[in-house]
Design an enzyme around this catalytic site. Structure first.
Site, PDB file in Angstrom:
ATOM      1  N   SER A 145       7.343   8.349   6.634  1.00 42.57           N
ATOM      2  CA  SER A 145       7.150   6.924   6.949  1.00 42.57           C
ATOM      3  C   SER A 145       8.401   6.395   7.644  1.00 42.57           C
ATOM      4  O   SER A 145       9.464   7.025   7.594  1.00 42.57           O
ATOM      5  CB  SER A 145       6.934   6.164   5.635  1.00 42.57           C
ATOM      6  OG  SER A 145       7.066   4.774   5.811  1.00 42.57           O
ATOM      7  N   TYR A 158       7.592   3.180  -2.960  1.00 39.38           N
ATOM      8  CA  TYR A 158       7.138   3.771  -1.692  1.00 39.38           C
ATOM      9  C   TYR A 158       8.339   4.261  -0.885  1.00 39.38           C
ATOM     10  O   TYR A 158       8.350   5.393  -0.384  1.00 39.38           O
ATOM     11  CB  TYR A 158       6.334   2.730  -0.912  1.00 39.38           C
ATOM     12  CG  TYR A 158       5.653   3.283   0.330  1.00 39.38           C
ATOM     13  CD1 TYR A 158       4.455   3.978   0.233  1.00 39.38           C
ATOM     14  CD2 TYR A 158       6.215   3.110   1.591  1.00 39.38           C
ATOM     15  CE1 TYR A 158       3.826   4.481   1.363  1.00 39.38           C
ATOM     16  CE2 TYR A 158       5.590   3.604   2.731  1.00 39.38           C
ATOM     17  CZ  TYR A 158       4.395   4.292   2.609  1.00 39.38           C
ATOM     18  OH  TYR A 158       3.768   4.799   3.730  1.00 39.38           O
TER      19      TYR A 158
HETATM   20  P1  NAD Z   1      -5.308   5.102   3.596  1.00 37.82           P
HETATM   21  O1  NAD Z   1      -5.199   4.262   2.383  1.00 37.82           O
HETATM   22  O2  NAD Z   1      -6.508   4.955   4.460  1.00 37.82           O
HETATM   23  O3  NAD Z   1      -5.151   6.638   3.242  1.00 37.82           O
HETATM   24  C1  NAD Z   1      -4.616   7.144   2.048  1.00 37.82           C
HETATM   25  C2  NAD Z   1      -5.452   8.337   1.635  1.00 37.82           C
HETATM   26  O4  NAD Z   1      -4.866   8.928   0.465  1.00 37.82           O
HETATM   27  C3  NAD Z   1      -6.897   7.939   1.292  1.00 37.82           C
HETATM   28  O5  NAD Z   1      -7.803   8.796   1.935  1.00 37.82           O
HETATM   29  C4  NAD Z   1      -6.954   8.102  -0.212  1.00 37.82           C
HETATM   30  O6  NAD Z   1      -8.225   8.494  -0.689  1.00 37.82           O
HETATM   31  C5  NAD Z   1      -5.902   9.195  -0.444  1.00 37.82           C
HETATM   32  N1  NAD Z   1      -5.434   9.106  -1.820  1.00 37.82           N
HETATM   33  C6  NAD Z   1      -4.727   8.105  -2.382  1.00 37.82           C
HETATM   34  N2  NAD Z   1      -4.559   8.336  -3.695  1.00 37.82           N
HETATM   35  C7  NAD Z   1      -5.179   9.521  -3.962  1.00 37.82           C
HETATM   36  C8  NAD Z   1      -5.380  10.280  -5.125  1.00 37.82           C
HETATM   37  N3  NAD Z   1      -4.927   9.877  -6.328  1.00 37.82           N
HETATM   38  N4  NAD Z   1      -6.068  11.436  -5.031  1.00 37.82           N
HETATM   39  C9  NAD Z   1      -6.552  11.854  -3.841  1.00 37.82           C
HETATM   40  N5  NAD Z   1      -6.406  11.159  -2.698  1.00 37.82           N
HETATM   41  C10 NAD Z   1      -5.736  10.009  -2.761  1.00 37.82           C
HETATM   42  O7  NAD Z   1      -3.985   4.775   4.426  1.00 37.82           O
HETATM   43  P2  NAD Z   1      -3.265   5.588   5.606  1.00 37.82           P
HETATM   44  O8  NAD Z   1      -2.438   4.602   6.333  1.00 37.82           O
HETATM   45  O9  NAD Z   1      -4.220   6.426   6.369  1.00 37.82           O
HETATM   46  O10 NAD Z   1      -2.261   6.512   4.794  1.00 37.82           O
HETATM   47  C11 NAD Z   1      -2.167   7.925   4.966  1.00 37.82           C
HETATM   48  C12 NAD Z   1      -0.731   8.367   4.763  1.00 37.82           C
HETATM   49  O11 NAD Z   1       0.073   7.832   5.817  1.00 37.82           O
HETATM   50  C13 NAD Z   1      -0.100   7.872   3.468  1.00 37.82           C
HETATM   51  O12 NAD Z   1       0.739   8.883   2.926  1.00 37.82           O
HETATM   52  C14 NAD Z   1       0.729   6.697   3.918  1.00 37.82           C
HETATM   53  O13 NAD Z   1       1.797   6.415   3.063  1.00 37.82           O
HETATM   54  C15 NAD Z   1       1.198   7.206   5.265  1.00 37.82           C
HETATM   55  N6  NAD Z   1       1.692   6.189   6.198  1.00 37.82           N
HETATM   56  C16 NAD Z   1       0.900   5.202   6.656  1.00 37.82           C
HETATM   57  C17 NAD Z   1       1.426   4.274   7.555  1.00 37.82           C
HETATM   58  C18 NAD Z   1       0.607   3.144   8.108  1.00 37.82           C
HETATM   59  O14 NAD Z   1       1.181   2.305   8.800  1.00 37.82           O
HETATM   60  N7  NAD Z   1      -0.673   3.078   7.881  1.00 37.82           N
HETATM   61  C19 NAD Z   1       2.743   4.390   7.978  1.00 37.82           C
HETATM   62  C20 NAD Z   1       3.524   5.419   7.494  1.00 37.82           C
HETATM   63  C21 NAD Z   1       2.988   6.331   6.604  1.00 37.82           C
END
Ligand code: NAD
Length: 253
Positions: A145, A158
């Site tokens: 991130s 986080y």
């Molecule tokens: P999102 O909430 O759509 O995706 C998160 C995913 O993790 C979901 O599919 C969810 O089902 C899964 N998950 C969460 N807890 C779980 C559990 N206990 N068991 C199994 N699966 C689980 O959001 P996203 O933005 O697509 O996030 C994906 C990754 O990217 C994450 O690690 C997030 O921290 C990271 N991220 C996102 C951003 C952003 O701006 N969206 C930026 C940096 C990093």
């Protein structure tokens, strides 16, 4: 052919959190490059099955709650049972909790650290053991991130977890490089997904964020497809322990 280096035909990729957001986009990108996909989902349905199979790749959905390490070994076993091997692990599943640090609860600390860092490590360990047994090397791509590099506000667990992901990516890369295993990470910038919905919906934060992104827009899950294919393929075979920002220029500012 240079493009052949990016070809993932015959490879098997496990993607956690593959039903939504960035995970869904990356799973689709890997499938388009030829990989068979094992999508790990929890409460969301494996919604991208048809889309992935339409690329000609095979898809297996495995329901698993990654808030504990309990399902880790089964994920590897079921993958090997279905597709015979594992070549790529994308550790994407992650959660976030927002609150002031003075009010932050132990539960919000533990829940985030468990999914974002503890299970990420033990899934990487299980995949690496499988890679070593296969003798064929492998690729691990962790999702970090902007808060691997910066402090942020209101998200202490986080920031701790994602800073940990960057450090762990370096350590695992150093330990496993002799086994022809590449461990790298992607640090997405501000991407329009469910994870960031509250700040997209906050007109003040939304405006501040957009003004700071040189590209002038939120990222989309499609923006990670090229990077994940690169890090999952032979094209990145001499990259070890690197966290690659895909952020529209956020960190360059
Ligand atoms: P999102 O909430 O759509 O995706 C998160 C995913 O993790 C979901 O599919 C969810 O089902 C899964 N998950 C969460 N807890 C779980 C559990 N206990 N068991 C199994 N699966 C689980 O959001 P996203 O933005 O697509 O996030 C994906 C990754 O990217 C994450 O690690 C997030 O921290 C990271 N991220 C996102 C951003 C952003 O701006 N969206 C930026 C940096 C990093």
């Amino acid at each position: 052919m240079t493009l052949q280096l990016f070809n993932l035909a015959g490879k098997v990729a496990i993607v956690t959190g593959s039903s939504t957001g960035l995970g869904e986009g990356m799973a689709y990108g890997l499938a388009k490059a030829g990989a068979d996909i094992v999508g790990i989902y929890n409460k969301d349905l494996p919604s991208n099955k048809e889309k992935i199979e339409a690329t000609g790749s095979r898809f297996l959905g495995i329901q698993a709650d990654l808030s504990s390490v309990a399902p880790v070994q089964e994920i590897i076993s079921k993958t090997v049972e279905a597709f015979g091997r594992v070549d790529i692990l994308v550790n994407n599943a992650g959660i976030i909790r927002r609150n002031k640090s003075v009010d932050f609860t132990e539960e919000d600390w533990d829940d985030v650290m468990n999914v974002n860092l503890k299970t990420l490590f033990f899934l990487a360990q299980a995949a690496a053991r499988q890679f070593i047994e296969q003798g064929s090397g492998g690729k691990i791509v962790n999702i970090a991130s902007m808060l691997s590099f910066q402090g942020g506000i209101l998200v202490p667990s986080y920031t701790a977890s994602k800073s940990g992901v960057m450090g762990l990516t370096r350590l695992l890369a150093c330990e496993w490089a002799p086994h022809n295993i590449n461990v790298n990470a992607i640090a997405p910038g501000y991407m329009a997904t469910r994870n960031t919905q509250p700040i997209q919906d906050d007109p003040v934060r939304n405006k501040q964020i957009l003004e700071r992104i040189p590209a002038g827009r939120w990222g989309s899950p499609d923006d990670l497809q090229g990077t994940v294919v690169f890090l999952a393929s032979e094209a990145s075979r001499y990259m070890q322990g690197h966290t690659l920002a895909v952020d529209g220029g956020w960190l360059a500012r």
